[in-house]
Design a protein around this motif. Sequence first.
Motif, PDB file in Angstrom:
ATOM      1  N   ARG A  78       6.482   6.799   1.354  1.00  0.00           N
ATOM      2  CA  ARG A  78       7.888   7.155   1.155  1.00  0.00           C
ATOM      3  C   ARG A  78       8.034   8.381   0.267  1.00  0.00           C
ATOM      4  NH1 ARG A  78      11.199   1.413   0.344  1.00  0.00           N
ATOM      5  NH2 ARG A  78      10.695   0.534   2.413  1.00  0.00           N
ATOM      6  N   ALA A  79       7.245   8.401  -0.806  1.00  0.00           N
ATOM      7  CA  ALA A  79       7.303   9.553  -1.717  1.00  0.00           C
ATOM      8  C   ALA A  79       6.424  10.694  -1.237  1.00  0.00           C
ATOM      9  CB  ALA A  79       6.864   9.124  -3.121  1.00  0.00           C
ATOM     10  N   MET A  80       5.591  10.418  -0.228  1.00  0.00           N
ATOM     11  CA  MET A  80       4.654  11.409   0.313  1.00  0.00           C
ATOM     12  C   MET A  80       3.725  11.946  -0.781  1.00  0.00           C
ATOM     13  SD  MET A  80       5.171  11.602   3.581  1.00  0.00           S
ATOM     14  CE  MET A  80       4.539  13.186   4.121  1.00  0.00           C
ATOM     15  N   GLU A  81       3.199  11.033  -1.590  1.00  0.00           N
ATOM     16  CA  GLU A  81       2.280  11.417  -2.658  1.00  0.00           C
ATOM     17  C   GLU A  81       1.376  10.239  -2.997  1.00  0.00           C
ATOM     18  OE1 GLU A  81       4.863  12.421  -5.846  1.00  0.00           O
ATOM     19  OE2 GLU A  81       5.136  10.335  -6.498  1.00  0.00           O
ATOM     20  N   THR A  82       0.285  10.539  -3.727  1.00  0.00           N
ATOM     21  CA  THR A  82      -0.595   9.472  -4.190  1.00  0.00           C
ATOM     22  C   THR A  82      -0.171   9.063  -5.598  1.00  0.00           C
ATOM     23  OG1 THR A  82      -2.195  11.018  -5.132  1.00  0.00           O
ATOM     24  CG2 THR A  82      -2.531  10.368  -2.839  1.00  0.00           C
ATOM     25  N   ARG A  83      -0.541   7.825  -5.982  1.00  0.00           N
ATOM     26  CA  ARG A  83      -0.276   7.378  -7.339  1.00  0.00           C
ATOM     27  C   ARG A  83      -1.469   6.572  -7.831  1.00  0.00           C
ATOM     28  NH1 ARG A  83       1.680   2.097  -6.724  1.00  0.00           N
ATOM     29  NH2 ARG A  83       2.560   1.631  -4.664  1.00  0.00           N
TER      30      ARG A  83
END
Length: 301
Positions: A78-83
């Motif tokens: 959804r955020a188009m990123e890794t965490r």
Amino acid sequence: LQWVGASEADMEKGNLRCEANVSVRRVGDKVFGTKVELKNLNSVRFMQRAIEFEVARHIKVLESGGKLNQETRLWDDRAMETRVMRSKEEAHDYRYFPEPDLQPLIVSEQFIEDVRRSMPELPEDRRKRFAQQYGLSYADASQLVSDRELADYYEAAAEESGNPRGTANWIRTELLRELEAGGLSAANSPVPPKELGALVRLIDESKISGKQGKDVLVEMFKTGKPPQTIIEERGMVQVSDTGEIDALIDGVIAANADAVASYRSGKEALLGFFVGQVIKASKGKANPKVVNERLRAKLQG
């Protein structure tokens, strides 16, 4: 994995997951960069996006003089990123210890050979055989072995039709289109492979035309009836009798004297007009091939 029945291999259902290790280093550096592990990627698309994001993130951190941490990260679509998932990545951080109850697993050559003999013909081997045995192109054979049930369907239909290449064309174009429209696979096709083969054979025998065959196939999908039954019910049997076709041609020629004169003076493109008139007079039942042959002979006279 799908072919041998080991897994449904549906990544979105968690049948398969991927983990990717990503690191970057400057051109010329001999030491690998700091590794980051991407965990629980459940689709090829997510895997690609996560790797591309991490590569860009690593470069940005290093170019700005920052330092990368060895860690495990998750992809947030959804955020188009890794965490960050966790940062303890050294072996001792996991507190590994020996498992005394695990016995050695010894895989013998005999076991491997037994498994190898029990394996079905694999996709690449089948593709090569389809090309050699049935004269199919690489593209046609590859599409037909993309699914084991489809490959099985094709062979059964080809055996029934006696025309492997023609059967491949009908499956790749007409059958797959109908299956896709109905959200079906070859395994649960309402048209059995032998019935499709029978349809191809009827077309090859000039019992019906290819155009009529497409209509018959649609009806087969709707009703489950065999092609011969549909053809008889609809009165679609193609007329190939030269005597009957000659009579139709004579009538068309007599009704179009001016067009006949134009054809004989060199306007051979009018042949299509005459063919259409004969087919129309036969209510679509006249064999186009026979009509063409007989028309040429009569118009030249």
